[in-house]
Design an enzyme around this catalytic site. Structure first.
Site, mmCIF file in Angstrom:
data_model
loop_
_atom_site.group_PDB
_atom_site.id
_atom_site.type_symbol
_atom_site.label_atom_id
_atom_site.label_comp_id
_atom_site.label_asym_id
_atom_site.label_seq_id
_atom_site.Cartn_x
_atom_site.Cartn_y
_atom_site.Cartn_z
ATOM 1 N N ASP A 1 -17.478 -5.304 1.343
ATOM 2 C CA ASP A 1 -16.298 -6.008 1.804
ATOM 3 C C ASP A 1 -16.631 -7.485 1.972
ATOM 4 O O ASP A 1 -17.742 -7.919 1.705
ATOM 5 C CB ASP A 1 -15.802 -5.407 3.120
ATOM 6 C CG ASP A 1 -16.897 -5.438 4.168
ATOM 7 O OD1 ASP A 1 -17.248 -6.536 4.624
ATOM 8 O OD2 ASP A 1 -17.430 -4.367 4.504
ATOM 9 N N LYS B 1 -14.721 -0.525 -3.485
ATOM 10 C CA LYS B 1 -14.978 -0.689 -2.055
ATOM 11 C C LYS B 1 -14.420 0.467 -1.246
ATOM 12 O O LYS B 1 -15.106 1.033 -0.386
ATOM 13 C CB LYS B 1 -14.408 -2.032 -1.593
ATOM 14 C CG LYS B 1 -14.791 -2.411 -0.178
ATOM 15 C CD LYS B 1 -13.790 -1.866 0.821
ATOM 16 C CE LYS B 1 -14.218 -2.167 2.247
ATOM 17 N NZ LYS B 1 -13.306 -1.542 3.217
ATOM 18 N N GLN C 1 -25.326 -1.336 6.481
ATOM 19 C CA GLN C 1 -24.029 -1.974 6.276
ATOM 20 C C GLN C 1 -23.165 -1.881 7.519
ATOM 21 O O GLN C 1 -22.533 -2.857 7.938
ATOM 22 C CB GLN C 1 -23.290 -1.310 5.101
ATOM 23 C CG GLN C 1 -21.989 -1.974 4.688
ATOM 24 C CD GLN C 1 -20.767 -1.487 5.475
ATOM 25 O OE1 GLN C 1 -20.853 -0.611 6.311
ATOM 26 N NE2 GLN C 1 -19.641 -2.104 5.207
ATOM 27 N N ARG D 1 0.825 -1.210 0.000
ATOM 28 C CA ARG D 1 0.000 0.000 0.000
ATOM 29 C C ARG D 1 0.858 1.259 0.000
ATOM 30 O O ARG D 1 0.355 2.356 -0.272
ATOM 31 C CB ARG D 1 -0.922 -0.010 1.212
ATOM 32 C CG ARG D 1 -1.809 -1.246 1.276
ATOM 33 C CD ARG D 1 -2.265 -1.558 2.687
ATOM 34 N NE ARG D 1 -2.754 -2.931 2.789
ATOM 35 C CZ ARG D 1 -1.952 -3.983 2.917
ATOM 36 N NH1 ARG D 1 -0.652 -3.808 2.973
ATOM 37 N NH2 ARG D 1 -2.475 -5.200 2.978
#
Length: 338
Positions: free
Chosen positions: A288, A269, A326, A227
């Site tokens: 997810d 996402k 969610q 990342r």
DNA sequence: TATCCAAGGTAAGTT
DNA sequence: AACTTACCTTGGATA
């Protein structure tokens, strides 16, 4: 230091500070005792939390709800950056341009200690003006959701500053919540400005410039893994002025998601996370692994193959405040519910 | 104690 | 467009 109290009794649907801050939607708060969220107090325990936010995140007018009246976060954060840049003296102390807020929930009230009047900040940051009763009423009549609403009654959707939210969810890919928190703390310690408050040093989340000037290897040393270049390149896009996550806040939902996907490391996402947890798109449903499992078991008809199609179907099924659904379901499942 | 595996996905390369 | 694969790191599970 200023102090104050927000009475929670007359809040529609109540409030649960711990559930709100520890449910995996925000990585901007930390427990004042320095311990990680998941190695500590039982749910409902009293605990101080602290955050550092850019001065002017609100611009003094923020207590809004939902999409129609969403605060144009774009102008907010950029204004705050400009004003801090234009203020050569930096104002009072070190860390001019930032506010420190500590808060805890006790006796039906939200108590705070801060560098400024924190009440409007907290109302905005913690979604205190969301009509939670209406949101719960309009959710689907699903047994799983009923249990989640019951266990974490008062959990609200946060509105975190856009840039830190973008970075923290870029970091969230294939990570556990505990480690995401750890990564954000290390980013702040290494690259964030120091802010003194009440005899303690806090670290603001790094600016786009701060992260853009970090080297990839420096970021990898913080355990960002693959990342690291995503964070650097996305920060560069903001620092050089070619894009800003807050800009998405003034677009229609799916356009906003496409806009956010120009940042490196941002797919559907992560984009949905920024839309929901920063920009106030309460219909966003980040798909997810947890939610996808729940959809497969409870809403198989909503599985459409592509992310975009499944997203539309689940937003239809969950209703106007699908993002709330969610978040409750995610936290409930992640903490052992089924 | 060593090894393996999955974790709030995304980018890049192939059909 | 849909489908594969590689990707860093590490806490926790399994042998």
């Amino acid at each position: 230091m200023e102090t104050g109290t927000i009475v929670l009794d007359d809040l529609s649907g109540g409030f649960d500070l711990q559930a709100t801050l520890e449910s995996g939607q925000t990585y901007q708060w930390e427990r004042a005792d320095g311990r990680a969220y998941e190695e500590g107090i039982a749910h409902g325990g009293e605990q101080w939390y602290a955050t550092v936010v850019p001065t002017g995140v609100l611009d003094g007018e923020a207590t809004r709800m939902g999409r129609m009246e969403r605060e144009p976060a774009a102008s907010i954060e950029s204004r705050s950056r400009e004003s801090s840049d234009d203020d050569p003296s930096g104002g009072d102390e070190s860390g001019g341009g930032y506010e420190v807020i500590r808060a805890r929930q006790l006796d039906g009230a939200l108590q705070w200690e801060a560098t400024t009047d924190a009440t409007p900040y907290l109302r905005y940051l913690l979604g205190l003006d969301d009509d939670l009763e209406a949101i719960v009423d309009r959710g689907p009549a699903d047994p799983l959701l009923e249990r989640a609403y019951e266990r974490y009654a008062g959990l609200r959707i946060v509105r975190d500053p856009p840039f830190p939210t973008l970075i923290s969810f870029i970091c969230s890919a294939q990570m556990r919540v505990l480690r995401i928190h750890r990564m954000q703390r290390r980013l702040a310690q290494e690259f964030g400005e120091e802010v003194e408050f009440d005899g303690r040093t806090y670290h603001a989340f790094p600016t786009p410039e701060g992260l853009a000037s970090a080297s990839e290897s420096e970021l990898r040393e913080l355990s960002l893994g693959y990342r690291a270049p995503y964070v650097k390149r996305s920060a560069e896009l903001v620092a050089e002025g070619s894009a800003h996550p807050a800009e998405a806040g003034e677009m229609d939902f799916e356009d906003a998601r496409e806009y956010l996907k120009q940042f490196v490391g941002v797919g559907n996402k992560v984009a949905d996370c920024v839309l929901l947890f920063s920009l106030g798109y309460l219909e966003a449903v980040p798909l997810d692994t947890w939610i996808q499992t729940a959809i497969a078991e409870h809403y198989p008809d909503c599985e459409k193959g592509s992310y975009a199609a499944t997203s539309r179907a689940i937003r239809e099924a969950f209703g106007e405040y699908a993002g709330y659904v969610q978040t409750y379901v995610f936290y409930y499942l992640r903490t052992g519910g089924e």
